[in-house]
Design a protein around this motif. Structure first.
Motif, mmCIF file in Angstrom:
data_model
loop_
_atom_site.group_PDB
_atom_site.id
_atom_site.type_symbol
_atom_site.label_atom_id
_atom_site.label_comp_id
_atom_site.label_asym_id
_atom_site.label_seq_id
_atom_site.Cartn_x
_atom_site.Cartn_y
_atom_site.Cartn_z
ATOM 1 N N MET A 118 -2.570 1.790 -8.013
ATOM 2 C CA MET A 118 -1.132 1.578 -7.799
ATOM 3 C C MET A 118 -0.936 0.410 -6.843
ATOM 4 S SD MET A 118 0.224 5.519 -7.501
ATOM 5 C CE MET A 118 1.930 5.073 -7.782
ATOM 6 N N ARG A 119 0.147 -0.339 -7.051
ATOM 7 C CA ARG A 119 0.377 -1.544 -6.258
ATOM 8 C C ARG A 119 0.539 -1.222 -4.764
ATOM 9 N NH1 ARG A 119 1.276 -6.711 -6.520
ATOM 10 N NH2 ARG A 119 2.841 -7.749 -5.249
ATOM 11 N N THR A 120 1.189 -0.112 -4.460
ATOM 12 C CA THR A 120 1.386 0.220 -3.044
ATOM 13 C C THR A 120 0.058 0.491 -2.364
ATOM 14 O OG1 THR A 120 3.528 1.189 -3.620
ATOM 15 C CG2 THR A 120 2.675 1.673 -1.435
ATOM 16 N N VAL A 121 -0.891 1.087 -3.080
ATOM 17 C CA VAL A 121 -2.226 1.310 -2.510
ATOM 18 C C VAL A 121 -2.873 -0.027 -2.161
ATOM 19 C CG1 VAL A 121 -4.543 2.195 -2.952
ATOM 20 C CG2 VAL A 121 -2.559 3.490 -3.724
ATOM 21 N N GLU A 122 -2.700 -1.024 -3.030
ATOM 22 C CA GLU A 122 -3.262 -2.354 -2.765
ATOM 23 C C GLU A 122 -2.653 -2.970 -1.509
ATOM 24 O OE1 GLU A 122 -2.550 -4.605 -6.267
ATOM 25 O OE2 GLU A 122 -3.840 -3.382 -7.553
ATOM 26 N N ARG A 123 -1.411 -2.638 -1.230
ATOM 27 C CA ARG A 123 -0.765 -3.165 -0.014
ATOM 28 C C ARG A 123 -1.198 -2.387 1.219
ATOM 29 N NH1 ARG A 123 5.369 -2.722 -1.200
ATOM 30 N NH2 ARG A 123 5.558 -3.919 0.726
ATOM 31 N N ILE A 124 -1.613 -1.137 1.032
ATOM 32 C CA ILE A 124 -2.035 -0.299 2.154
ATOM 33 C C ILE A 124 -3.434 -0.679 2.633
ATOM 34 C CG2 ILE A 124 -2.801 2.060 2.704
ATOM 35 C CD1 ILE A 124 -0.397 3.073 1.089
ATOM 36 N N LEU A 125 -4.331 -0.941 1.696
ATOM 37 C CA LEU A 125 -5.746 -1.122 2.036
ATOM 38 C C LEU A 125 -6.002 -2.206 3.094
ATOM 39 C CD1 LEU A 125 -7.428 -0.638 -1.471
ATOM 40 C CD2 LEU A 125 -7.190 1.005 0.396
ATOM 41 N N PRO A 126 -5.359 -3.406 3.004
ATOM 42 C CA PRO A 126 -5.637 -4.423 4.037
ATOM 43 C C PRO A 126 -5.170 -4.011 5.430
ATOM 44 C CG PRO A 126 -4.605 -5.409 2.100
ATOM 45 C CD PRO A 126 -4.463 -3.930 1.958
ATOM 46 N N LEU A 127 -4.249 -3.048 5.500
ATOM 47 C CA LEU A 127 -3.719 -2.640 6.799
ATOM 48 C C LEU A 127 -4.584 -1.596 7.488
ATOM 49 C CD1 LEU A 127 0.077 -2.295 5.884
ATOM 50 C CD2 LEU A 127 -1.032 -4.190 7.084
ATOM 51 N N LEU A 128 -5.430 -0.906 6.725
ATOM 52 C CA LEU A 128 -6.189 0.208 7.297
ATOM 53 C C LEU A 128 -7.111 -0.254 8.421
ATOM 54 C CD1 LEU A 128 -7.090 2.253 4.092
ATOM 55 C CD2 LEU A 128 -5.331 2.738 5.800
ATOM 56 N N GLU A 129 -7.880 -1.326 8.165
ATOM 57 C CA GLU A 129 -8.807 -1.811 9.183
ATOM 58 C C GLU A 129 -8.056 -2.279 10.421
ATOM 59 O OE1 GLU A 129 -12.373 -5.122 9.758
ATOM 60 O OE2 GLU A 129 -11.473 -4.783 7.784
ATOM 61 N N ARG A 130 -6.936 -2.960 10.199
ATOM 62 C CA ARG A 130 -6.164 -3.474 11.334
ATOM 63 C C ARG A 130 -5.558 -2.338 12.151
ATOM 64 N NH1 ARG A 130 -5.388 -8.858 11.005
ATOM 65 N NH2 ARG A 130 -6.108 -9.819 9.073
ATOM 66 N N ALA A 131 -5.296 -1.205 11.489
ATOM 67 C CA ALA A 131 -4.750 -0.050 12.202
ATOM 68 C C ALA A 131 -5.851 0.847 12.754
ATOM 69 C CB ALA A 131 -3.850 0.755 11.268
ATOM 70 N N GLY A 132 -7.126 0.505 12.465
ATOM 71 C CA GLY A 132 -8.234 1.304 12.965
ATOM 72 C C GLY A 132 -8.378 2.636 12.259
ATOM 73 N N LEU A 133 -8.025 2.680 10.964
ATOM 74 C CA LEU A 133 -8.046 3.932 10.216
ATOM 75 C C LEU A 133 -8.975 3.823 9.013
ATOM 76 C CD1 LEU A 133 -4.211 4.637 10.232
ATOM 77 C CD2 LEU A 133 -5.930 5.731 11.674
ATOM 78 N N GLU A 134 -9.464 4.976 8.552
ATOM 79 C CA GLU A 134 -10.311 5.045 7.369
ATOM 80 C C GLU A 134 -9.472 5.390 6.152
ATOM 81 O OE1 GLU A 134 -13.492 4.352 7.225
ATOM 82 O OE2 GLU A 134 -13.691 3.992 9.390
ATOM 83 N N ARG A 135 -9.886 4.867 4.981
ATOM 84 C CA ARG A 135 -9.150 5.148 3.745
ATOM 85 C C ARG A 135 -9.069 6.644 3.476
ATOM 86 N NH1 ARG A 135 -9.239 2.593 -2.263
ATOM 87 N NH2 ARG A 135 -8.346 4.381 -3.329
ATOM 88 N N ASP A 136 -10.200 7.350 3.628
ATOM 89 C CA ASP A 136 -10.216 8.781 3.325
ATOM 90 C C ASP A 136 -9.308 9.572 4.268
ATOM 91 O OD1 ASP A 136 -11.980 8.288 1.312
ATOM 92 O OD2 ASP A 136 -13.770 8.902 2.425
ATOM 93 N N GLU A 137 -9.050 9.009 5.443
ATOM 94 C CA GLU A 137 -8.172 9.673 6.398
ATOM 95 C C GLU A 137 -6.713 9.507 5.996
ATOM 96 O OE1 GLU A 137 -6.933 9.244 11.144
ATOM 97 O OE2 GLU A 137 -8.589 8.075 10.306
#
Length: 227
Positions: A1-20
């Motif tokens: 989904m497109r929103t997931v693609e927008r979320i993924l680059p932010l995870l590292e910058r927010a210090g979070l894991e995808r599975d979390e």
């Protein structure tokens, strides 16, 4: 989904894991928040569209609404004084819907969705909006993902501000070009992030920086008047 693609680059910058963040199961997970079954969520995340249970669109809408009402009853439990968690009774839910327990029981057994007023009342009883009951599966999941994306944007902005403050507090202010400013540094830091993800972050930083300047101007005027 497109929103997931927008979320993924932010995870590292927010210090979070995808599975979390994109956890499917459990309380607070994507299934819980969207009203969709675990397998349905996983299929949508893979880009697959789950097959409707029936080809009749009206019947499918009724089935979906009743299914999500039952989902709410299973997952939004009443906490008793002894700490136990149990489903709400039909009578308790009916009060929120402005109807009777008998009518609600018949509706569930017949698989016929309530009218919009009653549906909104049921959703509200469980702390949800009517969209929880009526959104098609893809929209229901995307609604949850959009909120996650918004929260991550805000968290990313906060971390960006903290990083800049740490640079300044560590005596590295000389390395920062005043003419570039916070927004300019944010733009440079987000250069490797897709534009549709970076732009909302930069817009938020611009808004925060503008409010900060306005507050400083007010303080300076107040100080000048007091002097």
């Amino acid at each position: 989904m497109r929103t997931v693609e927008r979320i993924l680059p932010l995870l590292e910058r927010a210090g979070l894991e995808r599975d979390e963040v994109l956890r499917v199961e459990g309380e607070g997970g994507l299934s819980f928040a969207s009203g969709l079954g675990v397998e349905e969520v996983e299929a949508l995340l893979r880009g697959e569209a789950p097959e409707p249970a029936t080809a009749d669109l009206v019947e499918e809408r009724h089935r979906q609404v009743v299914s999500r009402i039952l989902f709410l009853r299973r997952t939004r439990l009443k906490v008793s004084e002894d700490g136990s968690r149990n489903p709400y009774s039909l009578a308790e839910i009916a009060v929120g819907a402005g109807t009777s327990a008998q009518w609600l029981d018949k509706m569930i057994k017949n698989g016929r969705a309530p009218n919009l007023d009653h549906a909104a009342g049921i959703a509200r009883f469980f702390g949800e909006r009517i969209e929880f009951l009526v959104d098609p599966p893809a929209e229901a999941l995307d609604r949850v993902l959009q909120q996650i994306h918004k929260n991550l944007l805000e968290r990313t902005v906060e971390r960006q501000e903290e990083d800049l403050r740490r640079l300044q507090d560590a005596g590295s202010a000389g390395q920062l070009r005043p003419e570039l400013g916070v927004v300019g540094y944010a733009t440079r830091a987000l250069a490797d992030v897709p534009e549709d993800t970076a732009q909302p972050i930069i817009a938020l930083i611009e808004s925060i920086a503008r409010r900060s300047r306005e507050e400083r101007d007010r303080e300076n005027r107040a100080g000048g008047a007091g002097g």
